[in-house]
Structures are given as C-alpha cells and as structure tokens.
Design a protein around this motif. Sequence first.
Motif, PDB file in Angstrom:
ATOM      1  N   ILE A   1       0.845  -1.197   0.000  1.00 17.58           N
ATOM      2  CA  ILE A   1       0.000   0.000   0.000  1.00 17.58           C
ATOM      3  C   ILE A   1       0.882   1.249   0.000  1.00 17.58           C
ATOM      4  CG2 ILE A   1      -1.866  -1.154   1.274  1.00 17.58           C
ATOM      5  CD1 ILE A   1      -0.910   0.681   3.704  1.00 17.58           C
ATOM      6  N   GLU A   2       0.253   2.392  -0.287  1.00 18.11           N
ATOM      7  CA  GLU A   2       0.946   3.673  -0.151  1.00 18.11           C
ATOM      8  C   GLU A   2       0.360   4.387   1.064  1.00 18.11           C
ATOM      9  OE1 GLU A   2      -0.868   3.342  -3.373  1.00 18.11           O
ATOM     10  OE2 GLU A   2       0.811   2.020  -3.901  1.00 18.11           O
ATOM     11  N   VAL A   3       1.246   4.889   1.902  1.00 23.94           N
ATOM     12  CA  VAL A   3       0.818   5.656   3.074  1.00 23.94           C
ATOM     13  C   VAL A   3       1.276   7.102   2.865  1.00 23.94           C
ATOM     14  CG1 VAL A   3       0.920   5.867   5.584  1.00 23.94           C
ATOM     15  CG2 VAL A   3       1.095   3.600   4.521  1.00 23.94           C
ATOM     16  N   ALA A   4       0.308   8.015   2.786  1.00 23.16           N
ATOM     17  CA  ALA A   4       0.629   9.432   2.570  1.00 23.16           C
ATOM     18  C   ALA A   4       1.248  10.013   3.840  1.00 23.16           C
ATOM     19  CB  ALA A   4      -0.639  10.194   2.200  1.00 23.16           C
ATOM     20  N   PRO A   5       2.080  11.038   3.710  1.00 21.49           N
ATOM     21  CA  PRO A   5       2.699  11.638   4.901  1.00 21.49           C
ATOM     22  C   PRO A   5       1.648  12.263   5.820  1.00 21.49           C
ATOM     23  CG  PRO A   5       3.235  12.899   2.918  1.00 21.49           C
ATOM     24  CD  PRO A   5       2.500  11.682   2.466  1.00 21.49           C
ATOM     25  N   PRO A   6       1.966  12.362   7.096  1.00 17.62           N
ATOM     26  CA  PRO A   6       0.996  12.929   8.045  1.00 17.62           C
ATOM     27  C   PRO A   6       0.743  14.403   7.749  1.00 17.62           C
ATOM     28  CG  PRO A   6       3.144  12.602   9.105  1.00 17.62           C
ATOM     29  CD  PRO A   6       3.236  11.965   7.755  1.00 17.62           C
ATOM     30  N   LYS A   7      -0.528  14.809   7.759  1.00 18.28           N
ATOM     31  CA  LYS A   7      -0.876  16.228   7.618  1.00 18.28           C
ATOM     32  C   LYS A   7      -0.802  16.882   9.001  1.00 18.28           C
ATOM     33  CE  LYS A   7      -3.743  15.703   3.511  1.00 18.28           C
ATOM     34  NZ  LYS A   7      -5.042  16.004   2.870  1.00 18.28           N
ATOM     35  N   ALA A   8      -1.258  18.134   9.071  1.00 16.61           N
ATOM     36  CA  ALA A   8      -1.183  18.868  10.345  1.00 16.61           C
ATOM     37  C   ALA A   8      -1.881  18.085  11.455  1.00 16.61           C
ATOM     38  CB  ALA A   8      -1.827  20.244  10.186  1.00 16.61           C
ATOM     39  N   HIS A   9      -1.248  18.045  12.612  1.00 17.43           N
ATOM     40  CA  HIS A   9      -1.782  17.358  13.803  1.00 17.43           C
ATOM     41  C   HIS A   9      -1.965  15.857  13.597  1.00 17.43           C
ATOM     42  CE1 HIS A   9      -2.124  21.142  15.824  1.00 17.43           C
ATOM     43  NE2 HIS A   9      -2.751  21.641  14.764  1.00 17.43           N
ATOM     44  N   GLU A  10      -1.154  15.297  12.708  1.00 15.14           N
ATOM     45  CA  GLU A  10      -1.183  13.843  12.502  1.00 15.14           C
ATOM     46  C   GLU A  10       0.215  13.257  12.722  1.00 15.14           C
ATOM     47  OE1 GLU A  10      -4.707  13.975   9.089  1.00 15.14           O
ATOM     48  OE2 GLU A  10      -2.736  13.146   8.562  1.00 15.14           O
ATOM     49  N   VAL A  11       0.248  11.955  12.989  1.00 14.43           N
ATOM     50  CA  VAL A  11       1.489  11.273  13.342  1.00 14.43           C
ATOM     51  C   VAL A  11       1.615   9.993  12.514  1.00 14.43           C
ATOM     52  CG1 VAL A  11       2.696  10.132  15.253  1.00 14.43           C
ATOM     53  CG2 VAL A  11       1.327  12.182  15.703  1.00 14.43           C
ATOM     54  N   LEU A  12       2.775   9.785  11.901  1.00 13.47           N
ATOM     55  CA  LEU A  12       3.039   8.539  11.166  1.00 13.47           C
ATOM     56  C   LEU A  12       3.744   7.568  12.110  1.00 13.47           C
ATOM     57  CD1 LEU A  12       3.192   7.022   8.311  1.00 13.47           C
ATOM     58  CD2 LEU A  12       5.521   7.913   8.217  1.00 13.47           C
ATOM     59  N   ILE A  13       3.184   6.381  12.240  1.00 13.18           N
ATOM     60  CA  ILE A  13       3.711   5.390  13.193  1.00 13.18           C
ATOM     61  C   ILE A  13       4.149   4.132  12.461  1.00 13.18           C
ATOM     62  CG2 ILE A  13       3.136   3.923  15.190  1.00 13.18           C
ATOM     63  CD1 ILE A  13       0.904   6.002  15.841  1.00 13.18           C
ATOM     64  N   LYS A  14       5.344   3.626  12.831  1.00 11.80           N
ATOM     65  CA  LYS A  14       5.821   2.324  12.340  1.00 11.80           C
ATOM     66  C   LYS A  14       5.440   1.310  13.410  1.00 11.80           C
ATOM     67  CE  LYS A  14      10.072   0.329  10.434  1.00 11.80           C
ATOM     68  NZ  LYS A  14      10.074  -1.029  10.950  1.00 11.80           N
ATOM     69  N   LEU A  15       4.565   0.363  13.059  1.00 11.24           N
ATOM     70  CA  LEU A  15       4.069  -0.584  14.053  1.00 11.24           C
ATOM     71  C   LEU A  15       5.150  -1.595  14.449  1.00 11.24           C
ATOM     72  CD1 LEU A  15       1.133  -0.481  15.134  1.00 11.24           C
ATOM     73  CD2 LEU A  15       1.262   0.516  12.860  1.00 11.24           C
ATOM     74  N   ILE A  16       5.156  -1.941  15.729  1.00 10.35           N
ATOM     75  CA  ILE A  16       6.022  -2.994  16.262  1.00 10.35           C
ATOM     76  C   ILE A  16       5.224  -4.283  16.421  1.00 10.35           C
ATOM     77  CG2 ILE A  16       7.359  -3.756  18.269  1.00 10.35           C
ATOM     78  CD1 ILE A  16       7.795  -0.759  18.921  1.00 10.35           C
ATOM     79  N   ALA A  17       4.017  -4.146  16.932  1.00  2.00           N
ATOM     80  CA  ALA A  17       3.169  -5.315  17.200  1.00  2.00           C
ATOM     81  C   ALA A  17       1.721  -4.877  17.278  1.00  2.00           C
ATOM     82  CB  ALA A  17       3.575  -5.966  18.523  1.00  2.00           C
ATOM     83  N   THR A  18       0.816  -5.839  17.029  1.00  2.07           N
ATOM     84  CA  THR A  18      -0.610  -5.564  17.199  1.00  2.07           C
ATOM     85  C   THR A  18      -1.315  -6.812  17.696  1.00  2.07           C
ATOM     86  OG1 THR A  18      -2.686  -4.885  16.116  1.00  2.07           O
ATOM     87  CG2 THR A  18      -1.112  -6.055  14.741  1.00  2.07           C
ATOM     88  N   GLY A  19      -2.265  -6.629  18.588  1.00  4.20           N
ATOM     89  CA  GLY A  19      -3.101  -7.739  19.019  1.00  4.20           C
ATOM     90  C   GLY A  19      -4.245  -7.925  18.034  1.00  4.20           C
ATOM     91  N   ILE A  20      -4.890  -9.083  18.126  1.00 10.00           N
ATOM     92  CA  ILE A  20      -6.122  -9.330  17.367  1.00 10.00           C
ATOM     93  C   ILE A  20      -7.250  -9.356  18.368  1.00 10.00           C
ATOM     94  CG2 ILE A  20      -7.392 -11.003  15.964  1.00 10.00           C
ATOM     95  CD1 ILE A  20      -4.745 -11.980  14.837  1.00 10.00           C
TER      96      ILE A  20
END
Length: 372
Positions: free
Chosen positions: A26-45
């Motif tokens: 996928i393509e992830v657009a850069p964060p706009k104002a007051h947004e944060v781009l996060i690289k995930l380490i882990a996620t629960g289901i």
Amino acid sequence: ESAGQVIKCKAAVTWEKDAPFSIEEIEVAPPKAHEVLIKLIATGICRSDDHSLEGKFAAVKFPVILGHEGVGIVESIGDGVKDIKPGDKVIPLVAPQCGKCQCCKDPRTNRCLTRLKRQFGLMSDGTSRFTCRGKQIYHFMNTSTFTEYTVVEEMAVAKIDDNATMDSVCLIGCGFSTGYGSALNTAKVHPESTCAIFGLGGIGLAVIMGCKIAGAARIIGVDINPDKFDIAKELGATECINPNDYDKPVAEMILEQTGGGVDYAFECVGHAETMLAALHSSHFAFGTTVIIGASASTLSFDPMILLSGRTLKSSSFGGWKSRLEVPKLVSDYLAKKFDLEKLVTHRLPFQKISEGFDLLHSGKCIRTILKF
Ligand code: APR
Ligand code: ZN
Ligand code: ZN
C-alpha cells in the motif's frame, strides 16, 4: 528521513465484508497537520476486528485496514504536533482525547466530542492516508494497525515509556484496558465485594485482574468453555461455573451461592442472553451490572428488575482518559502491578494474520500478538 514522502509498505487489506485478509503493498501518505506517522512494532487481534470483518458494525466501510490494538514508534509528525516526536514509543488510541472539549474536561467521562463530528474511517479532513491499487482504503477506529505504517491523529496517540520493550504492551491499546478499567473505573469494585464475570476471553480475564487488584473477596468466573477456568483462577477467580453443568439458569445458581446476588456482574461475551444473566445475578437492592461485550442484539427486560435498586452500566475503553492514563497503565505494567503476558497465548509474524483469526475462532486462544 521519511518526512513528507509517501511510504510504500505491506498491509493486510480487507477488500469487502467477510473477505480473507489480503497482504498488499500500500501507499501511506505523509501525516498532515496534527497527525502522526507510526511504524508498528506489534498488534493484538481483538474480537472487534472480527466483528467488523463480519460486517456487524454498520459504521465500518470497505475496503479497510482493520486492527486497533497496537504499539509502535513515531516515524514522522505533521505540522503543529506537540508533545510527540520521531522516535517516541506510542500506543494508538481507539478512544481519542482532544483535551479541550466539554467531555474531555469532565472527570465523569472518557468520551471526546471531536470524535462525534467526524466520519468513521477517515481523518478529520475527510480523507484517508491509505491507497492500494489506485483505490482509497478506509482507516479503522482511529488506529488501523494491520499495516507496517499507519497515520493517526495526534489526539489519538499516547506517548509511553521507552523502557516498555515487551510487545504485549499493545494489549493496553484495547482489550486489557477495557476489562481492567471496567472493574476499577466503571463498576468501582470495592474491597471484600463479590463479583461475577460472564465470558473469560481476553476482556473477562482483564476484568478479573481489575477485581483482584480492587480487593474483591469472591470472583466468580462464568464460561461455557471450561478450558478457560485454569487461567481465570491463576489471575484471581476464586471459583468458576460452567452454565452447561446445571439444569437451572446460571443466575439462579449465583443467587443461591452468594446469598442473594453479587455486588458486581460483568458481561464480557456480547450476547443479550448473557447480559440478562449478569443482570439477574446481581443483588436486587444494590447490585451493579457492567456490559462490556459488544452485540448487535436487542436487550429487553422488565424495568422492575432495576426499580428494586440494581444499576446497569457500560463504558468504553474501561473509562480511561486515554492520552493521560494509557502512559500510566504502561508504567503500572513496568512496575509489575499486572502481568499482560498471561493473556498472550500465541505470537505470529504479521503476514500470518489469517492464522491468527483462525486461532480466535478456535476458542483456543486468549490473545494472539502479530509481530512486524
Ligand atoms: N456464557 C458464558 N460464556 C460464554 C457464553 C455463554 N453463553 N458464550 C460464549 N462464552 C465465552 C466464550 O467461551 C469465550 O471464552 O465468552 C468468552 C468470549 O471471549 P472472546 O471470544 O475471547 O472475546 P473477548 O475478546 O474477551 O471479547 C468479549 O467484548 O469487546 C467485546 O466485541 C467483544 O463481544 C466481545 C466481548
Ligand atoms: Zn478491541
Ligand atoms: Zn475532547
């Protein structure tokens, strides 16, 4: 430095209701104002991911990137973001907190009004940061964690202690906090009280952890799957009941065994039937029932059941004011006030997400953590 550039990464896209997960670039657009781009380490289901996949929540739009119980590292930030910087360890928040609205300022609630003003599945400007094969992909519950990178609004990000290196900390993003907070904040379980917990999945077990730390004297676990009883007892249940072992309704059993009903009953299944069983097992004069399970079914009961003095409550995200209290929950975890590892039965690489959902359906797993 990725700031300002579109990121290509792998994500589990759900193209339509009931569709299998599709691992896509996928393509992830850069964060706009007051947004944060996060690289995930882990996620629960979590069950709510599954309910959404099955189309049980009308607000969820497809195609979508599901997942909401994550932990990650900030990759970059948009204009105007305060208090969060690249490299920070963070938990995305299913219950955002703007800190400025009427509800955020009110100690009685953890809801935030800004959330109501926006379209589910999109950022506050009405657009998405995800595209795949030329199509816009919807966000999910302000978080979307089934992807290597996600964009989240500043008000939906909690900065946590860098020393929280264990991936299980992601459970503070939903399941653990929801159950634990329902006991501590919503029910306000008091020392020496009697509690009954219906449903011993990740949520119910976290409720037990909360009841125990609150000093409850009796903690009764209820589940139709007796395989859950050992872990429930390990976490604090003093006794467990399988409703299928008895001819009479489980509520009647509990009324008998507690001399008139429990102080606090928690519903952690998501069925109208167990909600009513919880309500009927609470003490007629002062029992409190907390509904946590999400359900599409309709609840109907004789109002007399409440008029005698019972209370029926519910909460979202365990009543925690997310941005303020998630970092404290992480500190409590680091201080060993509770042990999230007990809730983690499986770990899989992110790409094996479908196996994780099979485990959820099998009833054999409490929580699966996907690692990126
Ligand atoms: N009586 C008692 N327990 C039951 C019953 C029943 N009639 N039916 C199912 N259960 C048990 C299951 O055996 C299981 O152990 O309820 C438990 C539910 O656990 P999970 O499926 O792991 O769900 P969990 O993640 O804990 O979430 C519970 O909360 O947030 C919501 O959407 C979520 O509705 C779901 C609920
Ligand atoms: Zn959840
Ligand atoms: Zn607010």
